[in-house]
Write a protein that holds these residues in place. Structure first.
Motif, PDB file in Angstrom:
ATOM      1  N   MET A   1       0.696  -1.349  -0.050  1.00 14.70           N
ATOM      2  CA  MET A   1      -0.027  -0.019  -0.131  1.00 14.70           C
ATOM      3  C   MET A   1       0.949   1.339  -0.119  1.00 14.70           C
ATOM      4  N   ILE A   2       1.805   1.273   0.889  1.00 14.00           N
ATOM      5  CA  ILE A   2       2.934   2.416   0.827  1.00 14.00           C
ATOM      6  C   ILE A   2       3.574   2.625  -0.218  1.00 14.00           C
ATOM      7  N   LYS A   3       3.919   1.288  -1.026  1.00 14.17           N
ATOM      8  CA  LYS A   3       4.689   1.434  -2.309  1.00 14.17           C
ATOM      9  C   LYS A   3       3.860   2.025  -3.434  1.00 14.17           C
ATOM     10  N   LYS A   4       2.647   1.652  -3.363  1.00 12.67           N
ATOM     11  CA  LYS A   4       1.764   2.227  -4.344  1.00 12.67           C
ATOM     12  C   LYS A   4       1.500   3.666  -4.347  1.00 12.67           C
ATOM     13  N   LYS A   5       1.494   4.197  -2.855  1.00 15.46           N
ATOM     14  CA  LYS A   5       1.090   5.748  -2.803  1.00 15.46           C
ATOM     15  C   LYS A   5       2.598   6.458  -3.217  1.00 15.46           C
ATOM     16  N   PHE A   6       3.659   5.686  -2.952  1.00 10.86           N
ATOM     17  CA  PHE A   6       5.231   6.379  -3.078  1.00 10.86           C
ATOM     18  C   PHE A   6       5.092   6.451  -4.752  1.00 10.86           C
ATOM     19  N   ILE A   7       4.806   5.240  -5.514  1.00 10.91           N
ATOM     20  CA  ILE A   7       4.911   5.248  -6.837  1.00 10.91           C
ATOM     21  C   ILE A   7       3.890   6.610  -7.480  1.00 10.91           C
ATOM     22  N   LEU A   8       2.774   6.450  -7.115  1.00 13.32           N
ATOM     23  CA  LEU A   8       1.860   7.599  -7.535  1.00 13.32           C
ATOM     24  C   LEU A   8       2.263   9.008  -7.113  1.00 13.32           C
ATOM     25  N   PHE A   9       2.741   9.095  -6.015  1.00 14.02           N
ATOM     26  CA  PHE A   9       3.241  10.678  -5.466  1.00 14.02           C
ATOM     27  C   PHE A   9       4.412  10.678  -6.479  1.00 14.02           C
ATOM     28  N   PHE A  10       5.494  10.111  -6.976  1.00 10.94           N
ATOM     29  CA  PHE A  10       6.815  10.162  -7.580  1.00 10.94           C
ATOM     30  C   PHE A  10       6.301  10.536  -8.840  1.00 10.94           C
ATOM     31  N   CYS A  11       5.316   9.757  -9.537  1.00 11.75           N
ATOM     32  CA  CYS A  11       4.952  10.076 -11.006  1.00 11.75           C
ATOM     33  C   CYS A  11       4.390  11.389 -11.142  1.00 11.75           C
ATOM     34  N   LEU A  12       3.502  11.750 -10.006  1.00 12.06           N
ATOM     35  CA  LEU A  12       2.731  13.090 -10.252  1.00 12.06           C
ATOM     36  C   LEU A  12       3.708  14.248  -9.829  1.00 12.06           C
ATOM     37  N   VAL A  13       4.845  13.983  -9.188  1.00 13.29           N
ATOM     38  CA  VAL A  13       5.889  14.992  -9.212  1.00 13.29           C
ATOM     39  C   VAL A  13       6.890  15.026 -10.257  1.00 13.29           C
ATOM     40  N   LEU A  14       7.039  14.084 -10.892  1.00 16.12           N
ATOM     41  CA  LEU A  14       7.770  13.934 -12.317  1.00 16.12           C
ATOM     42  C   LEU A  14       6.950  14.642 -13.365  1.00 16.12           C
ATOM     43  N   LEU A  15       5.691  14.291 -13.424  1.00 20.21           N
ATOM     44  CA  LEU A  15       5.009  14.947 -14.539  1.00 20.21           C
ATOM     45  C   LEU A  15       4.550  16.184 -14.599  1.00 20.21           C
ATOM     46  N   ASN A  16       4.401  16.800 -13.297  1.00 21.27           N
ATOM     47  CA  ASN A  16       3.739  18.079 -12.706  1.00 21.27           C
ATOM     48  C   ASN A  16       4.960  19.048 -13.149  1.00 21.27           C
ATOM     49  N   ASN A  17       6.022  18.863 -12.657  1.00 25.46           N
ATOM     50  CA  ASN A  17       7.179  19.816 -12.679  1.00 25.46           C
ATOM     51  C   ASN A  17       8.187  19.532 -13.792  1.00 25.46           C
ATOM     52  N   CYS A  18       7.730  19.223 -14.859  1.00 28.55           N
ATOM     53  CA  CYS A  18       8.689  19.141 -16.040  1.00 28.55           C
ATOM     54  C   CYS A  18       9.192  20.605 -16.654  1.00 28.55           C
ATOM     55  N   GLY A  19       8.648  21.628 -16.356  1.00 22.71           N
ATOM     56  CA  GLY A  19       9.050  22.966 -16.823  1.00 22.71           C
ATOM     57  C   GLY A  19       8.575  23.317 -18.273  1.00 22.71           C
ATOM     58  N   PHE A  20       7.981  22.572 -18.990  1.00 23.15           N
ATOM     59  CA  PHE A  20       7.531  22.595 -20.385  1.00 23.15           C
ATOM     60  C   PHE A  20       6.453  23.688 -20.494  1.00 23.15           C
ATOM     61  N   LYS A  21       6.682  24.674 -21.187  1.00 33.42           N
ATOM     62  CA  LYS A  21       5.408  25.752 -21.336  1.00 33.42           C
ATOM     63  C   LYS A  21       5.178  25.947 -22.765  1.00 33.42           C
ATOM     64  N   VAL A  22       4.158  26.146 -23.399  1.00 38.37           N
ATOM     65  CA  VAL A  22       3.861  26.238 -24.661  1.00 38.37           C
ATOM     66  C   VAL A  22       4.122  27.769 -24.815  1.00 38.37           C
ATOM     67  N   VAL A  23       4.789  28.106 -25.969  1.00 45.28           N
ATOM     68  CA  VAL A  23       5.019  29.286 -26.327  1.00 45.28           C
ATOM     69  C   VAL A  23       4.237  29.884 -27.681  1.00 45.28           C
ATOM     70  N   LYS A  24       3.271  30.628 -27.336  1.00 43.42           N
ATOM     71  CA  LYS A  24       2.537  31.318 -28.442  1.00 43.42           C
ATOM     72  C   LYS A  24       2.476  32.657 -28.602  1.00 43.42           C
ATOM     73  N   ASN A  25       3.178  32.807 -29.650  1.00 44.96           N
ATOM     74  CA  ASN A  25       3.639  34.443 -30.111  1.00 44.96           C
ATOM     75  C   ASN A  25       2.158  34.848 -30.645  1.00 44.96           C
ATOM     76  N   ASN A  26       1.593  35.857 -30.074  1.00 45.78           N
ATOM     77  CA  ASN A  26       0.673  36.667 -30.461  1.00 45.78           C
ATOM     78  C   ASN A  26       0.810  38.075 -31.128  1.00 45.78           C
ATOM     79  N   PHE A  27       2.288  38.291 -31.143  1.00 46.10           N
ATOM     80  CA  PHE A  27       2.704  39.575 -31.633  1.00 46.10           C
ATOM     81  C   PHE A  27       2.733  39.293 -33.160  1.00 46.10           C
ATOM     82  N   GLN A  28       2.036  40.461 -33.727  1.00 53.19           N
ATOM     83  CA  GLN A  28       2.166  40.522 -35.346  1.00 53.19           C
ATOM     84  C   GLN A  28       2.958  41.598 -35.797  1.00 53.19           C
ATOM     85  N   ASN A  29       4.016  41.359 -36.298  1.00 51.43           N
ATOM     86  CA  ASN A  29       4.957  42.523 -36.871  1.00 51.43           C
ATOM     87  C   ASN A  29       4.886  42.473 -38.235  1.00 51.43           C
ATOM     88  N   PHE A  30       3.522  42.507 -38.845  1.00 49.64           N
ATOM     89  CA  PHE A  30       3.513  42.614 -40.303  1.00 49.64           C
ATOM     90  C   PHE A  30       1.998  42.970 -40.574  1.00 49.64           C
TER      91      PHE A  30
END
Length: 155
Positions: A1-30
């Motif tokens: 039971m503790i092992k399952k909670k630890f794996i779930l917590f570890f997966c959530l931390v890994l997936l949540n804090n990856c630092g990936f952000k979508v860059v959408k440039n709305n600036f139109q210079n033409f």
């Protein structure tokens, strides 16, 4: 039971804090000065209105656009009675662009596709087709703007 909670917590931390952000440039210079179209008139009208609506004045580069559109409707599905139940629509636009100073020239192709169902009433089928055409034209206009934005930023 503790092992399952630890794996779930570890997966959530890994997936949540990856630092990936979508860059959408709305600036139109033409600035789109002129749009010439040929091909499907309804799609061209929707493309022009979407491109003009998103156009911002007082930008540093003026651009001319020449858009050639083609609409193709294919049968996607038939039922057991050999009646058509779905159509697939493919809209292809060839966009040629030229800047006013002549430094930037070129062309690219944008293609979108979608499906619409055949209804028992013909008028509903036509409305389904019209709704799909407006959705696909909006997608093409957004893709044209993003492609031109990328090209202008690279030059």
């Amino acid at each position: 039971m503790i092992k399952k909670k630890f794996i779930l917590f570890f997966c959530l931390v890994l997936l949540n804090n990856c630092g990936f952000k979508v860059v959408k440039n709305n600036f139109q210079n033409f600035n789109i000065v002129e749009i010439k179209t040929s091909g499907e008139s309804k799609i061209n009208y929707l493309l022009k209105s979407n491109l003009i609506r998103s156009n911002k004045k007082n930008n540093n580069k003026d651009i001319y656009l020449d858009i050639k559109t083609n609409k193709q409707r294919n049968i996607k599905e038939k039922n057991i009675k050999n009646e058509i139940t779905k159509y697939q629509m493919v809209i292809t636009s060839v966009v040629s662009y030229t800047s006013i100073d002549g430094n930037t020239k070129g062309n690219f192709t944008v293609e979108t596709q979608g499906d619409y169902g055949v209804d028992k009433q013909y008028s509903r089928t036509i409305n389904n087709e019209k709704n799909l055409v407006t959705i696909l034209a909006d997608e093409i206009a957004e893709e044209i703007i993003s492609n031109i934005r990328i090209i202008i930023n690279d030059s």
